[in-house]
Design a protein around this motif. Sequence first.
Motif, mmCIF file in Angstrom:
data_model
loop_
_atom_site.group_PDB
_atom_site.id
_atom_site.type_symbol
_atom_site.label_atom_id
_atom_site.label_comp_id
_atom_site.label_asym_id
_atom_site.label_seq_id
_atom_site.Cartn_x
_atom_site.Cartn_y
_atom_site.Cartn_z
ATOM 1 N N THR A 187 5.863 23.809 -38.118
ATOM 2 C CA THR A 187 5.984 23.606 -39.568
ATOM 3 C C THR A 187 5.785 24.963 -40.228
ATOM 4 O OG1 THR A 187 4.473 21.808 -39.081
ATOM 5 C CG2 THR A 187 5.159 22.042 -41.376
ATOM 6 N N PRO A 188 6.532 25.277 -41.293
ATOM 7 C CA PRO A 188 6.291 26.546 -41.973
ATOM 8 C C PRO A 188 4.904 26.539 -42.622
ATOM 9 C CG PRO A 188 8.387 25.590 -42.613
ATOM 10 C CD PRO A 188 7.648 24.530 -41.870
ATOM 11 N N LEU A 189 4.121 27.557 -42.296
ATOM 12 C CA LEU A 189 2.734 27.603 -42.775
ATOM 13 C C LEU A 189 2.397 28.983 -43.305
ATOM 14 C CD1 LEU A 189 0.633 26.081 -39.847
ATOM 15 C CD2 LEU A 189 1.106 25.035 -42.047
ATOM 16 N N PHE A 190 1.427 29.032 -44.216
ATOM 17 C CA PHE A 190 0.824 30.305 -44.569
ATOM 18 C C PHE A 190 -0.345 30.509 -43.614
ATOM 19 C CE2 PHE A 190 2.767 29.255 -48.731
ATOM 20 C CZ PHE A 190 3.540 30.389 -48.858
ATOM 21 N N VAL A 206 -7.073 38.487 -44.839
ATOM 22 C CA VAL A 206 -5.733 37.920 -44.619
ATOM 23 C C VAL A 206 -5.140 37.627 -45.997
ATOM 24 C CG1 VAL A 206 -4.409 36.076 -43.520
ATOM 25 C CG2 VAL A 206 -6.515 36.881 -42.450
ATOM 26 N N PRO A 207 -4.193 38.457 -46.468
ATOM 27 C CA PRO A 207 -3.649 38.251 -47.809
ATOM 28 C C PRO A 207 -2.982 36.878 -47.912
ATOM 29 C CG PRO A 207 -2.859 40.319 -46.847
ATOM 30 C CD PRO A 207 -3.576 39.577 -45.770
ATOM 31 N N PRO A 208 -3.178 36.178 -49.038
ATOM 32 C CA PRO A 208 -2.601 34.832 -49.167
ATOM 33 C C PRO A 208 -1.075 34.872 -49.292
ATOM 34 C CG PRO A 208 -3.733 35.506 -51.193
ATOM 35 C CD PRO A 208 -4.001 36.573 -50.184
ATOM 36 N N ASP A 209 -0.509 36.041 -49.621
ATOM 37 C CA ASP A 209 0.939 36.097 -49.862
ATOM 38 C C ASP A 209 1.724 36.616 -48.654
ATOM 39 O OD1 ASP A 209 -0.171 38.565 -49.957
ATOM 40 O OD2 ASP A 209 0.930 39.267 -51.731
ATOM 41 N N LEU A 210 1.153 36.482 -47.454
ATOM 42 C CA LEU A 210 1.924 36.872 -46.264
ATOM 43 C C LEU A 210 3.127 35.941 -46.134
ATOM 44 C CD1 LEU A 210 -0.783 37.472 -43.504
ATOM 45 C CD2 LEU A 210 0.601 39.163 -44.718
ATOM 46 N N PRO A 211 4.227 36.417 -45.524
ATOM 47 C CA PRO A 211 5.372 35.527 -45.338
ATOM 48 C C PRO A 211 4.973 34.307 -44.508
ATOM 49 C CG PRO A 211 5.900 37.781 -44.683
ATOM 50 C CD PRO A 211 4.443 37.756 -44.978
ATOM 51 N N MET A 212 5.743 33.225 -44.679
ATOM 52 C CA MET A 212 5.426 32.009 -43.909
ATOM 53 C C MET A 212 5.838 32.178 -42.445
ATOM 54 S SD MET A 212 6.384 28.857 -46.336
ATOM 55 C CE MET A 212 4.965 27.807 -46.382
ATOM 56 N N MET A 248 1.309 39.520 -38.281
ATOM 57 C CA MET A 248 0.344 39.964 -37.278
ATOM 58 C C MET A 248 -1.041 39.479 -37.698
ATOM 59 S SD MET A 248 2.475 42.002 -35.624
ATOM 60 C CE MET A 248 1.403 42.933 -34.553
ATOM 61 N N LEU A 249 -1.825 39.094 -36.695
ATOM 62 C CA LEU A 249 -3.185 38.649 -36.996
ATOM 63 C C LEU A 249 -4.095 39.214 -35.908
ATOM 64 C CD1 LEU A 249 -4.429 36.653 -39.105
ATOM 65 C CD2 LEU A 249 -4.517 35.004 -37.242
ATOM 66 N N GLN A 250 -5.195 39.828 -36.330
ATOM 67 C CA GLN A 250 -6.125 40.384 -35.334
ATOM 68 C C GLN A 250 -7.516 39.814 -35.516
ATOM 69 O OE1 GLN A 250 -5.826 44.707 -35.634
ATOM 70 N NE2 GLN A 250 -4.493 44.713 -33.844
ATOM 71 N N ILE A 251 -8.151 39.504 -34.384
ATOM 72 C CA ILE A 251 -9.566 39.120 -34.377
ATOM 73 C C ILE A 251 -10.284 40.267 -33.658
ATOM 74 C CG2 ILE A 251 -11.293 37.523 -33.419
ATOM 75 C CD1 ILE A 251 -8.004 36.242 -34.525
ATOM 76 N N ILE A 252 -11.173 40.930 -34.387
ATOM 77 C CA ILE A 252 -11.791 42.165 -33.884
ATOM 78 C C ILE A 252 -13.307 41.966 -33.832
ATOM 79 C CG2 ILE A 252 -12.033 44.642 -34.304
ATOM 80 C CD1 ILE A 252 -9.556 44.330 -36.213
ATOM 81 N N ASP A 253 -13.925 42.279 -32.676
ATOM 82 C CA ASP A 253 -15.385 42.106 -32.621
ATOM 83 C C ASP A 253 -16.093 43.405 -32.288
ATOM 84 O OD1 ASP A 253 -15.742 42.384 -29.742
ATOM 85 O OD2 ASP A 253 -14.729 40.451 -29.560
ATOM 86 N N GLU A 254 -17.398 43.341 -32.245
ATOM 87 C CA GLU A 254 -18.211 44.524 -31.949
ATOM 88 C C GLU A 254 -18.975 44.341 -30.624
ATOM 89 O OE1 GLU A 254 -19.059 46.251 -36.421
ATOM 90 O OE2 GLU A 254 -20.651 45.064 -35.504
ATOM 91 N N ARG A 296 1.096 37.733 -32.719
ATOM 92 C CA ARG A 296 2.300 38.185 -33.400
ATOM 93 C C ARG A 296 3.294 37.027 -33.428
ATOM 94 N NH1 ARG A 296 6.989 41.214 -31.714
ATOM 95 N NH2 ARG A 296 7.514 42.833 -33.246
ATOM 96 N N PHE A 297 3.707 36.660 -34.632
ATOM 97 C CA PHE A 297 4.652 35.540 -34.780
ATOM 98 C C PHE A 297 5.822 35.955 -35.661
ATOM 99 C CE2 PHE A 297 0.605 33.393 -33.996
ATOM 100 C CZ PHE A 297 0.977 32.488 -33.013
ATOM 101 N N PRO A 298 7.038 35.554 -35.296
ATOM 102 C CA PRO A 298 8.175 35.869 -36.169
ATOM 103 C C PRO A 298 8.041 35.131 -37.508
ATOM 104 C CG PRO A 298 8.861 34.518 -34.286
ATOM 105 C CD PRO A 298 7.417 34.839 -34.084
ATOM 106 N N THR A 299 8.413 35.792 -38.605
ATOM 107 C CA THR A 299 8.292 35.138 -39.923
ATOM 108 C C THR A 299 9.488 34.235 -40.184
ATOM 109 O OG1 THR A 299 9.393 36.994 -40.956
ATOM 110 C CG2 THR A 299 7.001 37.009 -40.965
ATOM 111 N N GLY A 300 9.314 33.359 -41.139
ATOM 112 C CA GLY A 300 10.414 32.514 -41.591
ATOM 113 C C GLY A 300 10.012 31.078 -41.620
#
Length: 267
Positions: free
Chosen positions: A109-112, A137-143, A184-190, A253-257
């Motif tokens: 499903t197209p999601l933000f 995570v900016p709310p206006d990223l492409p779906m 792109m989404l990253q989870i970064i830890d210490e 990493r996911f293709p947009t659209g």
Amino acid sequence: LFDSLADQAALAIERIQLVADVDNARLAAEADKLRSALLTSLSHDLKTPLASILGSAGALRDYSTSLTETGRAELLATIVDEAERLNRFIANLLDMTRLESGAAAVSLTPLFVGDSVGSALRRAEKILLHHRIDLAVPPDLPMVRLDPVLFEQVLFNLLDNARKYAPAGSLISIRGWAQDAHVMLQIIDEGPGIPPDDLTRIFDSFYRVRKKDHVQAGTGLGLSICRGFVEAMGGTITATNRFDRSGAIFTLRFPTGPEPANLEGRP
Ligand code: ADP
């Protein structure tokens, strides 16, 4: 608790990989052995926490009047901890089985992405109490076309690892951005990061980094479930280490659209 399972399985898998190109009959025999080794380990790893739960519950029932308040609280805490461990273990096994049997139905499903990250964070709230979270995570990223259930499970597993391997009080950052028609989404830890040789192997089923001080209970299934789910949704997942300090980075990493306008059936 589950180290024995992970170690035995990792050893068996290594052995199977070695003989893979030698001959099929031997491979099949090794697979049979792996299956029974796994079954033995699984029963052991299910029985151990159960024994602990039964023991504590029995003590509560039989000695409740002579126990101090602290004694009772400790027994209850053991019951809850062990039951939660069992719960996570079984949930992982079920996810794995669904993936392998192809029954993990993917419904895109197209999601933000930001919305799903929010839900995953709410679900993980209880386990993240001892860490600081930095959400960017900016709310206006492409779906992106995603399965919300699978995607949340992926995020949950990554957050669970970050809090498991990085010390209490440390920072877990979640960043999202758009790049080359992808989100792109990253989870970064210490935490300690991941030994370079293990960066790709950690996504294999039952693989756990071998370390003397590896005290965290785990199944070695979380990341292979992540990879299976991410790939089923058309994305990729990779692990790297931080340059600036110790810590792991998991990148999705996911293709947009499609564009929001297309969703309403407009040209
Ligand atoms: P589990 O955590 O149950 O062992 P996973 O498949 O989730 O299994 O992870 C596989 C291995 O990768 C872990 O045993 C651990 O050694 C390593 N790992 C995963 N996430 C991290 C992290 N954020 N930091 C350091 N090591 C990690």
